[in-house]
Motif scaffolding. Structure first.
Motif, PDB file in Angstrom:
ATOM      1  N   ASP A 194      -9.586  -7.868   8.480  1.00 51.65           N
ATOM      2  CA  ASP A 194      -8.140  -8.087   8.504  1.00 51.65           C
ATOM      3  C   ASP A 194      -7.763  -9.154   7.485  1.00 51.65           C
ATOM      4  O   ASP A 194      -6.779  -9.008   6.757  1.00 51.65           O
ATOM      5  CB  ASP A 194      -7.681  -8.543   9.902  1.00 51.65           C
ATOM      6  CG  ASP A 194      -7.728  -7.387  10.895  1.00 51.65           C
ATOM      7  OD1 ASP A 194      -7.918  -6.230  10.462  1.00 51.65           O
ATOM      8  OD2 ASP A 194      -7.589  -7.650  12.093  1.00 51.65           O
ATOM      9  N   ALA A 195      -8.566 -10.225   7.443  1.00 55.09           N
ATOM     10  CA  ALA A 195      -8.293 -11.322   6.514  1.00 55.09           C
ATOM     11  C   ALA A 195      -8.391 -10.826   5.069  1.00 55.09           C
ATOM     12  O   ALA A 195      -7.556 -11.157   4.221  1.00 55.09           O
ATOM     13  CB  ALA A 195      -9.274 -12.465   6.750  1.00 55.09           C
ATOM     14  N   LEU A 196      -9.373  -9.985   4.805  1.00 53.74           N
ATOM     15  CA  LEU A 196      -9.562  -9.431   3.462  1.00 53.74           C
ATOM     16  C   LEU A 196      -8.387  -8.528   3.101  1.00 53.74           C
ATOM     17  O   LEU A 196      -7.828  -8.602   2.002  1.00 53.74           O
ATOM     18  CB  LEU A 196     -10.874  -8.634   3.417  1.00 53.74           C
ATOM     19  CG  LEU A 196     -11.303  -8.096   2.049  1.00 53.74           C
ATOM     20  CD1 LEU A 196     -11.624  -9.235   1.096  1.00 53.74           C
ATOM     21  CD2 LEU A 196     -12.509  -7.164   2.180  1.00 53.74           C
ATOM     22  N   ASP A 197      -7.997  -7.706   4.054  1.00 53.17           N
ATOM     23  CA  ASP A 197      -6.848  -6.801   3.884  1.00 53.17           C
ATOM     24  C   ASP A 197      -5.593  -7.558   3.493  1.00 53.17           C
ATOM     25  O   ASP A 197      -4.916  -7.211   2.532  1.00 53.17           O
ATOM     26  CB  ASP A 197      -6.567  -6.085   5.215  1.00 53.17           C
ATOM     27  CG  ASP A 197      -7.051  -4.655   5.191  1.00 53.17           C
ATOM     28  OD1 ASP A 197      -7.777  -4.293   4.230  1.00 53.17           O
ATOM     29  OD2 ASP A 197      -6.718  -3.914   6.122  1.00 53.17           O
ATOM     30  N   SER A 198      -5.301  -8.628   4.264  1.00 53.76           N
ATOM     31  CA  SER A 198      -4.048  -9.339   4.020  1.00 53.76           C
ATOM     32  C   SER A 198      -4.134 -10.111   2.701  1.00 53.76           C
ATOM     33  O   SER A 198      -3.146 -10.229   1.989  1.00 53.76           O
ATOM     34  CB  SER A 198      -3.670 -10.244   5.193  1.00 53.76           C
ATOM     35  OG  SER A 198      -4.543 -11.330   5.247  1.00 53.76           O
ATOM     36  N   PHE A 199      -5.339 -10.560   2.344  1.00 57.99           N
ATOM     37  CA  PHE A 199      -5.527 -11.227   1.053  1.00 57.99           C
ATOM     38  C   PHE A 199      -5.217 -10.250  -0.078  1.00 57.99           C
ATOM     39  O   PHE A 199      -4.477 -10.557  -1.012  1.00 57.99           O
ATOM     40  CB  PHE A 199      -6.966 -11.741   0.934  1.00 57.99           C
ATOM     41  CG  PHE A 199      -7.350 -12.169  -0.458  1.00 57.99           C
ATOM     42  CD1 PHE A 199      -6.884 -13.381  -0.976  1.00 57.99           C
ATOM     43  CD2 PHE A 199      -8.158 -11.361  -1.254  1.00 57.99           C
ATOM     44  CE1 PHE A 199      -7.237 -13.776  -2.267  1.00 57.99           C
ATOM     45  CE2 PHE A 199      -8.513 -11.758  -2.542  1.00 57.99           C
ATOM     46  CZ  PHE A 199      -8.053 -12.954  -3.043  1.00 57.99           C
ATOM     47  N   LEU A 200      -5.768  -9.025   0.051  1.00 54.13           N
ATOM     48  CA  LEU A 200      -5.594  -8.028  -1.016  1.00 54.13           C
ATOM     49  C   LEU A 200      -4.142  -7.570  -1.119  1.00 54.13           C
ATOM     50  O   LEU A 200      -3.628  -7.372  -2.217  1.00 54.13           O
ATOM     51  CB  LEU A 200      -6.515  -6.819  -0.768  1.00 54.13           C
ATOM     52  CG  LEU A 200      -8.011  -7.108  -0.958  1.00 54.13           C
ATOM     53  CD1 LEU A 200      -8.839  -5.898  -0.582  1.00 54.13           C
ATOM     54  CD2 LEU A 200      -8.312  -7.537  -2.400  1.00 54.13           C
ATOM     55  N   SER A 201      -3.461  -7.422   0.041  1.00 55.83           N
ATOM     56  CA  SER A 201      -2.082  -6.946  -0.033  1.00 55.83           C
ATOM     57  C   SER A 201      -1.168  -8.055  -0.570  1.00 55.83           C
ATOM     58  O   SER A 201      -0.220  -7.789  -1.293  1.00 55.83           O
ATOM     59  CB  SER A 201      -1.598  -6.412   1.314  1.00 55.83           C
ATOM     60  OG  SER A 201      -1.368  -7.468   2.193  1.00 55.83           O
ATOM     61  N   ARG A 202      -1.498  -9.318  -0.245  1.00 52.79           N
ATOM     62  CA  ARG A 202      -0.724 -10.442  -0.773  1.00 52.79           C
ATOM     63  C   ARG A 202      -0.902 -10.488  -2.299  1.00 52.79           C
ATOM     64  O   ARG A 202       0.039 -10.662  -3.042  1.00 52.79           O
ATOM     65  CB  ARG A 202      -1.245 -11.746  -0.160  1.00 52.79           C
ATOM     66  CG  ARG A 202      -0.145 -12.657   0.300  1.00 52.79           C
ATOM     67  CD  ARG A 202      -0.590 -13.910   1.040  1.00 52.79           C
ATOM     68  NE  ARG A 202      -1.942 -14.337   0.853  1.00 52.79           N
ATOM     69  CZ  ARG A 202      -2.870 -14.320   1.814  1.00 52.79           C
ATOM     70  NH1 ARG A 202      -2.568 -13.890   3.022  1.00 52.79           N
ATOM     71  NH2 ARG A 202      -4.085 -14.760   1.583  1.00 52.79           N
ATOM     72  N   ARG A 203      -2.138 -10.269  -2.704  1.00 49.49           N
ATOM     73  CA  ARG A 203      -2.494 -10.318  -4.117  1.00 49.49           C
ATOM     74  C   ARG A 203      -1.758  -9.212  -4.889  1.00 49.49           C
ATOM     75  O   ARG A 203      -1.244  -9.439  -5.978  1.00 49.49           O
ATOM     76  CB  ARG A 203      -4.008 -10.123  -4.233  1.00 49.49           C
ATOM     77  CG  ARG A 203      -4.579 -10.518  -5.561  1.00 49.49           C
ATOM     78  CD  ARG A 203      -6.065 -10.727  -5.426  1.00 49.49           C
ATOM     79  NE  ARG A 203      -6.673 -10.868  -6.741  1.00 49.49           N
ATOM     80  CZ  ARG A 203      -7.123  -9.851  -7.459  1.00 49.49           C
ATOM     81  NH1 ARG A 203      -7.033  -8.632  -7.004  1.00 49.49           N
ATOM     82  NH2 ARG A 203      -7.655 -10.068  -8.653  1.00 49.49           N
TER      83      ARG A 203
END
Lengths: 117, 117
Positions: A97-106
């Motif tokens: 989830d943390a990776l997902d939100s990092f990538l979508s923020r990016r």
């Protein structure tokens, strides 16, 4: 499931032949002879493996007195392993989830080449 | 993950103290002393358990040379157990689906008392 049963279960799974027997039985019931063949094992040694799996509650004998096929106990102990994994699974899902939100923020803050922001 | 690693992993899990250590580490890193305390174990025997868990890839030493805390490896080998369970999980999920459709069929054909069919 108590700790003793869980220990017996993990011990039963800590053997490649026994895991292969379970994988074979996941496809359908099989007799001792059918189970022994692909492993090139003699009857006493396959019987010993089957006894360990039976004592762990993973397999049982189907109701056919003549052929005495073994079948997988659907759910049961393996559902317990699944349940035991639960708190650990939560951890790796949180990481995803943390990776997902990092990538979508990016991707929101850094538009791709040629894109208008 | 090869069969040897999977065998090492299941063997590591086939012990109640080692499972309890993993559960403790799922909450956060801990030093050997902190891990030994609740089990009333001496340092050599806790160290032996930690070595087994480390060799199975389940835990590792965090980067703190002084305290040398151990931490859970998030995902990794336990995700392999999860993956190994997959074909068996499909079976018990199929069973639940069959039960579901049986129950919904039953409630359609047998209206409850006082209900108009």
């Amino acid at each position: 499931m108590n700790e003793g049963s869980l220990t017996r279960l993990f011990s039963a799974l800590a053997d490649p032949t026994r895991r292969a027997i379970l994988a074979r039985l996941a496809e359908g019931e099989a007799t001792v002879t059918e189970l022994a063949r692909p492993f090139g094992l003699r009857q006493p040694s396959i019987s010993k493996h089957l006894r360990v799996l039976e004592e762990a509650g993973l397999i049982r004998q189907a109701r056919d007195a003549q052929r005495r096929p073994r079948r997988l106990v659907v759910g049961g102990p393996l559902e317990e392993v699944d349940r035991w994994l639960h708190p650990f699974r939560e951890q790796w899902e949180r990481r995803f989830d943390a990776l997902d939100s990092f990538l979508s923020r990016r991707s929101r803050t850094r538009p791709r080449k040629g894109e208008t922001p």
